[in-house]
Design an enzyme around this catalytic site. Structure first.
Site, short mmCIF file in Angstrom:
data_model
loop_
_atom_site.label_atom_id
_atom_site.label_comp_id
_atom_site.label_asym_id
_atom_site.label_seq_id
_atom_site.Cartn_x
_atom_site.Cartn_y
_atom_site.Cartn_z
CE1 TYR A 8 -4.48 0.70 10.12
CE2 TYR A 8 -3.79 -1.53 9.64
CZ TYR A 8 -3.49 -0.19 9.76
OH TYR A 8 -2.22 0.27 9.55
CD GLU B 119 0.91 -1.37 9.58
OE1 GLU B 119 -0.22 -1.33 9.06
OE2 GLU B 119 1.92 -1.77 8.98
CD GLU C 295 -0.56 -6.06 7.29
OE1 GLU C 295 -1.05 -6.03 6.15
OE2 GLU C 295 -0.93 -5.31 8.19
CG ASP D 278 -1.87 1.13 1.32
OD1 ASP D 278 -2.35 1.57 0.27
OD2 ASP D 278 -2.10 1.61 2.45
C1 GCB Z 1 -1.46 -2.32 6.70
C2 GCB Z 1 -0.18 -2.24 5.97
C3 GCB Z 1 0.17 -0.84 5.55
C4 GCB Z 1 -1.08 -0.14 5.02
C5 GCB Z 1 -2.09 -0.06 6.13
C6 GCB Z 1 -3.42 0.58 5.65
O1 GCB Z 1 -1.75 -3.26 7.39
O2 GCB Z 1 0.89 -2.82 6.67
O3 GCB Z 1 1.17 -0.89 4.56
O4 GCB Z 1 -0.79 1.14 4.51
O5 GCB Z 1 -2.39 -1.36 6.57
O6 GCB Z 1 -3.58 1.78 5.82
O7 GCB Z 1 -4.21 -0.13 5.06
#
Ligand code: GCB
Length: 654
Positions: free
Chosen positions: A497, A533, A444, A200
């Site tokens: 997330y 994260e 990941e 990403d």
């Molecule tokens: C993740 C990734 C990261 C993305 C982020 C997102 O898990 O490791 O590279 O930018 O989520 O914002 O989706």
């Protein structure tokens, strides 16, 4: 005595590549010439992208074989022009410039002249005056070649440097990617293809870090490896120096403190330096004097039938230890809590190009925030950035470019062999940085796939053999029960997330799901956990109350809900939290990205969103609670300048 033996054993375990990759530094025996600035540039737009090789563009001046444009180095080429086809160009691009080489470098046969590229993304081929001098695979690590004999062949010629760089990713590159050709002429123009990526961030390309020429004497210090420890008040610096260009050499090794006083010395190429009343290297906000560095000056004397050579190289050395228990991360035997950020090398116009103003601004923001650490998501950052971390006491989780390993074909032998090579190069480059406390071998990956277990077992064991002094991890997002690589990591790093990619808009799920995440991982592995994260996109200036996704209020609410759980779990086994992301950054175009990823707590232009203030308040509080600061500093102050200022005592807490 036991400690010293342990250090010896540790150092012997380090398996070096053929040659070292010391950061080029000026000294009384070494000169340096940066080749940054404007280069000539052309993208090879031929259908097979191979015309440059077929017509040997490297043999003459680039301008003689076709049109050229100005291209700054270092910078990604993508955002420099107004041409959309160059922004998304895939294939070979060609750079060229001439360098004026000081005549002494040419006439003095006892001088080596080295051409070094800090990084170029992804595959590179380099010629000097039409002769190929090196090739390199991989976008984030340096490569170099000795070119003295070549430029001496005809001292009247200028030194013309040509670098071809190709950003095509395959299933075996790191990160991986695939090229997809579209043959349906009712939908796509002739020759249409795209590059699919599984990560990403925008696949910026070009010469991203400095290109330079530097000299060493013919006999020179090729590499230095330092491993540190301490016993009571005595620091132990175990070192090993490798020399090239001389069968025998004498050595003078001097360790100097910040004031230039010698604190230990030796005449051996390897050994242990003992530092009485050692000043340890401490992280920012963990100690009132963070980032203490000694300087290890290596002076080498050697000779042959024709001449004598003296080489001098000074390596900054921070004395500290790192250990991991079931529930803690220890720096100098004290518990360390990561309150930090994830970053990208990313900014307007420059893309991933190295830029000092941006770097210094980012460090000022990190310190303003009260952050003590970051992860080099998702690839190795410039060496100059790690040097800043060493000096300022910012702790680093150093990640290799193993991001987006999602296709089962990327777990094959060729991929693994390349991944091991990249770890060799990364450890060789970064092993001496006190700020680097852990290696991350991937982000990941599809760790639930069958080959993942062998892949990660091999990769992690290899990394530990390279460097037994640091823990190793990879970053996971998958279900704890299916993750095949997790048994091999020292620290579990989890990305999640909640209420974003899952249950969008439902903030109320965060406490339940985050709590379950921690309990499950800890229950299964009994290893300390970092929330590597978490976050939510917020378009700067977009507001709503009650909070809605993409507003600053929603980002705040996500952060606060996560923080409540962190505060419970950090009393047990959670050892850190790294926000995703420090700043907004560019991605490929897609329906979930509004001109890039907006999970930054700063905009791409480094202005704070509301979330930055939430985090700042929290991080200063965490510093006060988890650091070892003297009482008078226990206020949320803006910078370490204030921390060191006795006047601070009279200032009101903010
Ligand atoms: C993740 C990734 C990261 C993305 C982020 C997102 O898990 O490791 O590279 O930018 O989520 O914002 O989706």
């Amino acid at each position: 005595m036991f400690r010293v033996l342990w250090l010896v054993a540790v150092l012997d375990a380090v398996v070096p590549l053929d040659a070292g990759m010391l950061f080029p530094r000026e000294s009384s025996s070494r000169e340096l010439k940066e080749l940054n600035g404007l280069w000539q540039f052309r993208a090879d737009r031929s259908a097979n992208r191979n015309q440059g090789f077929e017509r040997a563009w490297y043999k003459s001046r680039l301008a003689e074989t076709g049109p050229v444009i100005d291209m700054p180095v270092p910078a990604s080429f993508n955002d420099i022009t107004q041409d959309p086809s160059l922004r998304d160009f895939i294939g070979w691009v060609w750079y060229e410039r001439e360098a004026v080489v000081p005549s002494r470098w040419i006439t003095d046969q006892g001088t080596r002249v080295v051409l070094r590229v800090g990084s170029a993304h992804y595959n590179s081929v380099v010629w000097v005056n039409g002769q190929k001098v090196m090739e390199h695979t991989g976008g984030h690590l340096p490569f170099e070649a000795e070119i003295g004999s070549l430029i001496r062949k005809d001292p009247t010629m200028t030194c013309r440097i040509t670098i071809a760089v190709n950003n095509t990713l395959t299933l075996e590159t790191l990160p991986p990617g695939t090229i997809q050709h579209m043959s349906d002429r009712s939908k796509y123009p002739d020759g249409f293809f795209v590059q699919n990526i599984y990560f990403d961030f925008f696949n910026y390309a070009g010469i991203h870090r400095s290109v330079l020429l530097y000299t060493t004497p013919k006999a020179y210090v090729d590499d230095i490896t330092v491993v540190t420890d301490f016993l009571d008040n005595t620091g132990l610096v175990r070192y090993n120096i490798s020399v090239q260009g001389a069968a025998a050499a004498t050595m003078k090794v001097t360790l100097m403190d910040k004031d230039g006083h010698c604190v230990a010395s030796s005449n051996e190429a390897s050994g242990v330096l003992k530092v009485v009343d050692v000043k340890l290297w401490w992280p920012y906000l963990m100690h009132e004097n963070p980032g203490y560095l000694y300087s290890m000056e290596v002076r080498l004397m050697a000779g042959d039938e024709r001449a004598t050579y003296e080489d001098v190289y000074a390596l900054p050395v921070g004395i500290r230890t790192v250990k991991v228990t079931n529930t803690q991360f220890l720096i100098n035997n004290e518990p360390f809590y990561f309150h930090g950020v994830n970053k990208h090398e990313d900014s307007d116009i420059r893309g991933k190009g190295f830029d000092w103003p941006l770097i210094v601004k980012d460090f000022n923001l990190i310190k303003w925030l009260g952050a003590n650490s970051f992860r080099t998501s998702h690839y190795p950052y410039a060496e100059e950035i790690l040097q800043m971390c060493d000096r300022h006491g910012i702790v680093v989780i150093d990640e290799c470019p193993g991001v987006g390993i999602k296709d089962i074909r990327s777990f094959g032998n060729a991929s693994l062999a390349h991944h091991l090579d990249v770890m060799d190069e990364l450890v060789r480059r970064d092993k001496n940085h006190p700020s680097v406390v852990m290696w991350s071998v991937a982000n990941e990956p599809a760790a639930e796939m069958k080959p993942a277990e062998f892949y990660f077992m091999t990769l992690i064991k290899h990394t530990k053999a390279l460097d037994p002094t640091r823990p190793v991890t990879y970053i996971t997002d998958s279900n704890y029960a299916r993750d095949k690589g997790a048994p091999y990591v020292d620290v579990v790093c989890v990305n999640s997330y909640f209420s974003w990619y899952h249950d969008p808009g439902h903030l109320e799920v965060i406490p339940i799901q985050l709590n379950a995440q921690f309990e499950n991982w800890y229950g299964k592995y009994q290893k300390p956990i970092i929330q590597s994260e978490y976050g939510a996109d917020a378009v700067s200036g977009l507001h709503s109350d009650p909070p809605m996704m993409f507003t600053e209020e929603y980002q705040n609410a996500v952060l606060q809900s996560y923080h409540d759980v962190f505060d419970q779990k950090r009393k047990q086994y959670v050892i850190g939290e790294l926000i995703w992301n420090f700043a907004d950054f560019m991605t490929a175009q897609g329906i979930t990205r509004v001109v890039g990823n907006k999970k930054g707590i700063f905009t791409r232009q480094r202005q704070p969103k509301a979330g930055a203030f939430i985090l700042k308040k929290r991080y200063w509080r965490l510093a006060n609670e988890t650091g070892r600061l003297p009482p008078w500093t226990k206020y949320p102050v803006h910078s370490d300048m204030l921390l060191r200022c006795p006047e601070r005592q009279r200032l009101d807490p903010m």
